[in-house]
Scaffold this motif. Structure first.
Motif, mmCIF file in Angstrom:
data_model
loop_
_atom_site.group_PDB
_atom_site.id
_atom_site.type_symbol
_atom_site.label_atom_id
_atom_site.label_comp_id
_atom_site.label_asym_id
_atom_site.label_seq_id
_atom_site.Cartn_x
_atom_site.Cartn_y
_atom_site.Cartn_z
ATOM 1 N N ARG A 252 11.837 -10.726 -0.827
ATOM 2 C CA ARG A 252 11.487 -9.532 -1.603
ATOM 3 C C ARG A 252 12.597 -8.484 -1.515
ATOM 4 N NH1 ARG A 252 8.655 -13.009 -2.109
ATOM 5 N NH2 ARG A 252 10.214 -13.253 -3.748
ATOM 6 N N TRP A 253 13.290 -8.426 -0.402
ATOM 7 C CA TRP A 253 14.437 -7.524 -0.299
ATOM 8 C C TRP A 253 15.476 -7.877 -1.354
ATOM 9 C CZ3 TRP A 253 16.186 -3.051 1.287
ATOM 10 C CH2 TRP A 253 15.486 -2.351 2.280
ATOM 11 N N ASN A 254 15.747 -9.154 -1.516
ATOM 12 C CA ASN A 254 16.738 -9.561 -2.513
ATOM 13 C C ASN A 254 16.249 -9.277 -3.931
ATOM 14 O OD1 ASN A 254 18.817 -10.395 -0.766
ATOM 15 N ND2 ASN A 254 17.737 -12.312 -0.361
ATOM 16 N N ASP A 255 14.949 -9.417 -4.164
ATOM 17 C CA ASP A 255 14.381 -9.022 -5.451
ATOM 18 C C ASP A 255 14.588 -7.520 -5.692
ATOM 19 O OD1 ASP A 255 13.521 -11.606 -5.876
ATOM 20 O OD2 ASP A 255 11.408 -11.193 -5.413
ATOM 21 N N LEU A 256 14.323 -6.730 -4.645
ATOM 22 C CA LEU A 256 14.451 -5.276 -4.767
ATOM 23 C C LEU A 256 15.890 -4.882 -5.089
ATOM 24 C CD1 LEU A 256 13.151 -2.443 -4.442
ATOM 25 C CD2 LEU A 256 13.850 -2.534 -2.029
ATOM 26 N N LEU A 257 16.847 -5.463 -4.380
ATOM 27 C CA LEU A 257 18.245 -5.110 -4.623
ATOM 28 C C LEU A 257 18.662 -5.473 -6.045
ATOM 29 C CD1 LEU A 257 20.018 -6.056 -1.260
ATOM 30 C CD2 LEU A 257 18.811 -3.977 -1.905
ATOM 31 N N ALA A 258 18.194 -6.617 -6.519
ATOM 32 C CA ALA A 258 18.526 -7.023 -7.886
ATOM 33 C C ALA A 258 17.963 -6.037 -8.903
ATOM 34 C CB ALA A 258 17.999 -8.432 -8.147
ATOM 35 N N LYS A 259 16.724 -5.598 -8.714
ATOM 36 C CA LYS A 259 16.104 -4.667 -9.661
ATOM 37 C C LYS A 259 16.756 -3.286 -9.617
ATOM 38 C CE LYS A 259 11.632 -6.869 -10.246
ATOM 39 N NZ LYS A 259 10.175 -6.722 -10.245
ATOM 40 N N LEU A 260 17.294 -2.926 -8.448
ATOM 41 C CA LEU A 260 17.962 -1.636 -8.326
ATOM 42 C C LEU A 260 19.419 -1.698 -8.787
ATOM 43 C CD1 LEU A 260 16.616 -0.423 -4.855
ATOM 44 C CD2 LEU A 260 15.977 0.438 -7.119
ATOM 45 N N GLY A 261 19.910 -2.900 -9.080
ATOM 46 C CA GLY A 261 21.301 -3.038 -9.491
ATOM 47 C C GLY A 261 22.281 -2.903 -8.351
ATOM 48 N N ILE A 262 21.827 -3.161 -7.126
ATOM 49 C CA ILE A 262 22.704 -3.110 -5.952
ATOM 50 C C ILE A 262 23.371 -4.462 -5.781
ATOM 51 C CG2 ILE A 262 22.740 -2.906 -3.434
ATOM 52 C CD1 ILE A 262 20.531 -0.802 -3.677
ATOM 53 N N SER B 119 26.601 4.443 -2.535
ATOM 54 C CA SER B 119 26.205 4.873 -3.876
ATOM 55 C C SER B 119 25.006 5.808 -3.787
ATOM 56 C CB SER B 119 25.852 3.656 -4.726
ATOM 57 O OG SER B 119 24.660 3.044 -4.240
ATOM 58 N N GLU B 120 24.742 6.520 -4.876
ATOM 59 C CA GLU B 120 23.560 7.391 -4.925
ATOM 60 C C GLU B 120 22.285 6.565 -4.797
ATOM 61 O OE1 GLU B 120 23.420 10.592 -4.820
ATOM 62 O OE2 GLU B 120 25.474 11.196 -5.299
ATOM 63 N N ILE B 121 22.266 5.370 -5.400
ATOM 64 C CA ILE B 121 21.090 4.508 -5.267
ATOM 65 C C ILE B 121 20.933 4.051 -3.824
ATOM 66 C CG2 ILE B 121 20.134 2.249 -5.886
ATOM 67 C CD1 ILE B 121 19.643 4.244 -8.039
ATOM 68 N N GLY B 122 22.049 3.771 -3.143
ATOM 69 C CA GLY B 122 21.983 3.419 -1.717
ATOM 70 C C GLY B 122 21.407 4.552 -0.901
ATOM 71 N N LEU B 123 21.809 5.786 -1.227
ATOM 72 C CA LEU B 123 21.255 6.956 -0.540
ATOM 73 C C LEU B 123 19.774 7.107 -0.846
ATOM 74 C CD1 LEU B 123 21.532 9.504 1.159
ATOM 75 C CD2 LEU B 123 22.333 10.705 -0.892
#
Length: 457
Positions: free
Chosen positions: A286-296, A57-61
């Motif tokens: 915190r990685w899992n928090d980050l992914l949740a906030k980014l919608g990943i 995804s663009e967010i992944g990039l």
């Protein structure tokens, strides 16, 4: 000492003004090579994934581009030169992304995890990519789905090798993720991957490999940095980047034994610069928090958080394959130390006395019995003569001796010491298990170094 700003730019015509303070040195990080190809190995990673029918995804990039900024700052700003305490730097990055609003919402979590990981003070800003780079990911050109059902980090170390074998033996088709950093690690990754492909010829598992590095002198007038405490952010980001292209919820597996993941300081001096936090539970959460906030739609997990390295070796799903490939894995923190010390005939090999080497040696003894480890170590016999604690050869052994004796006298300290590297507020229900794996891990090393003499020489 200067504060530093690393500002990403999408080509020479990307000239948007980014204000900076008078005591802030600005470095332009060029993200584009040629007309429109992304630099620093990112375009190659996109092409490799496209060939595997994986379209991030663009967010992944965006996440991988953020990681490029972090990696550039971490490796090209000298701690000794650019901090008041020879460790803590003040770094700001401004990253062009596809969705600045979403990223600004996640900035606090990102800063928290980077501060914890590297020990620096980070500040992060986001802006929109230039219009012609607003959408970079090529649309999917085939209706055939990719076959990967797992994503797992593949560093070339023993733990990541065991993680890959366990997945393959259980019928999974993993996409293995490698950061091609130093030549020794890259060589280990390549050898192990080739052996796994040879052993599992009918499996369509594959690998994504990213060779990202930055030239010395990127930050003008400033020396480079070799501690690379932020490297794991790039490694994790690469895995998540790939995971966003699997088309469903994914789990990024980060294989690491529980003793190293906790990384409790062995003695009072082993703090800050000497204690990495690459897979610490707080950082992983915190990685899992980050992914949740980014919608990943993904998560990060360490499937071996409750196992010692010896237990990982003993429980590997294919012992015969592990025995035949383990020698090609690389655990050492200084694989060229023998060559640096001018020892005749020594090139890239395990030193045998650093913290990860000692844990590796102990794991084979614990799992397969003393004498089973055929790894070549620069210091092959720890008991041949007293180890000098004034030099690198004896320091880690002495630190382990201190930690082992401390717990022998006060076993109850384990429950307190596991909190020393960082908060375990996310692990309230697992504190007993964490304290137990810490004790078991130290006990493995205790068996290895029993009878070893250390003293200043």
């Amino acid at each position: 000492m200067m504060r530093h700003l690393i500002a990403g730019r999408f080509g020479p015509d990307d000239q948007i003004h980014i204000p900076n303070a008078t005591d802030e040195q600005v470095t332009r990080l060029e993200l584009v090579a040629g007309e429109k190809s992304l630099d620093h190995g990112i375009d190659g990673a996109l092409t490799s994934l496209k060939n595997l029918n994986v379209f991030p995804s663009e967010i992944g990039l965006d996440l991988l581009i953020v990681a490029a900024h972090v990696h550039a700052a971490d490796t090209r700003i000298s701690r000794v030169e650019q901090s008041q305490d020879s460790w803590t730097r003040e770094i700001r990055i401004v990253v062009p992304v596809s969705d600045p609003t979403r990223w600004k919402n996640a900035a606090g979590t990102l800063i928290c995890m980077l501060d914890f990981l590297t020990g620096d003070r980070w500040s992060i800003g986001f802006r929109s990519r230039p219009k012609r780079f607003g959408s970079i990911i090529k649309s999917q050109t085939t209706l055939l789905p990719n076959t990967f059902d797992e994503v797992s980090l593949f560093s070339g170390g023993l733990d990541s090798l065991i993680g890959a074998i366990d997945l393959l033996e259980n019928g999974h088709i993993p996409l293995l993720i490698s950061h091609a950093g130093d030549s020794a690690s890259s060589d280990a990754q390549n050898k192990l991957f080739a052996k796994l492909k040879n052993h599992y010829p009918s499996s369509s598992f594959d690998r994504l490999r990213l060779p990202m590095g930055f030239a010395d002198g990127l930050v003008e007038g400033v020396g480079s940095e070799n501690t690379t405490r932020g490297r794991s952010f790039l490694f994790f980001a690469l895995g998540v980047f790939a995971g966003t292209g699997l088309g469903s919820q994914f789990m990024l597996r980060v294989p690491e034994n529980g003793l190293i993941a906790l990384n409790v300081p062995l003695d009072p001096l082993r703090l800050g610069s000497n204690s990495t936090r690459t897979t610490h539970p707080f950082y992983m959460a915190r990685w899992n928090d980050l992914l949740a906030k980014l919608g990943i739609n993904g998560k990060v997990e360490n499937p071996y958080w409750d196992k010692t390295k010896g237990e990982m070796v003993a429980s590997c799903a294919n012992e015969a394959l592990l025995r035949s490939t383990a020698n090609d894995s690389l655990s050492c923190s200084s694989p060229a130390s023998g060559r640096w010390q001018g020892l005749q005939g020594h090139g890239i090999e395990h030193c045998g006395h650093c913290l990860p080497c000692l844990i590796r040696r102990a794991s084979f003894d614990a799992a397969w019995g003393p004498g089973s480890d055929s790894t070549v170590y620069t210091v092959s016999d720890l008991r041949a003569h007293p180890l000098d604690t004034k030099g690198s050869i004896g320091k880690q052994v002495r630190s382990f001796q201190f930690a082992i004796e401390r717990l022998r006298r006060r076993p109850d300290l384990a429950r307190l010491l596991i909190h020393k590297p960082g908060s375990l507020a996310d692990e309230i229900g697992r504190l007993d298990q964490l304290a137990d794996v810490y004790q078991r891990g130290l006990n493995e090393v205790a068996q290895l170094i029993n009878g070893v003499t250390t003293k200043p020489i």
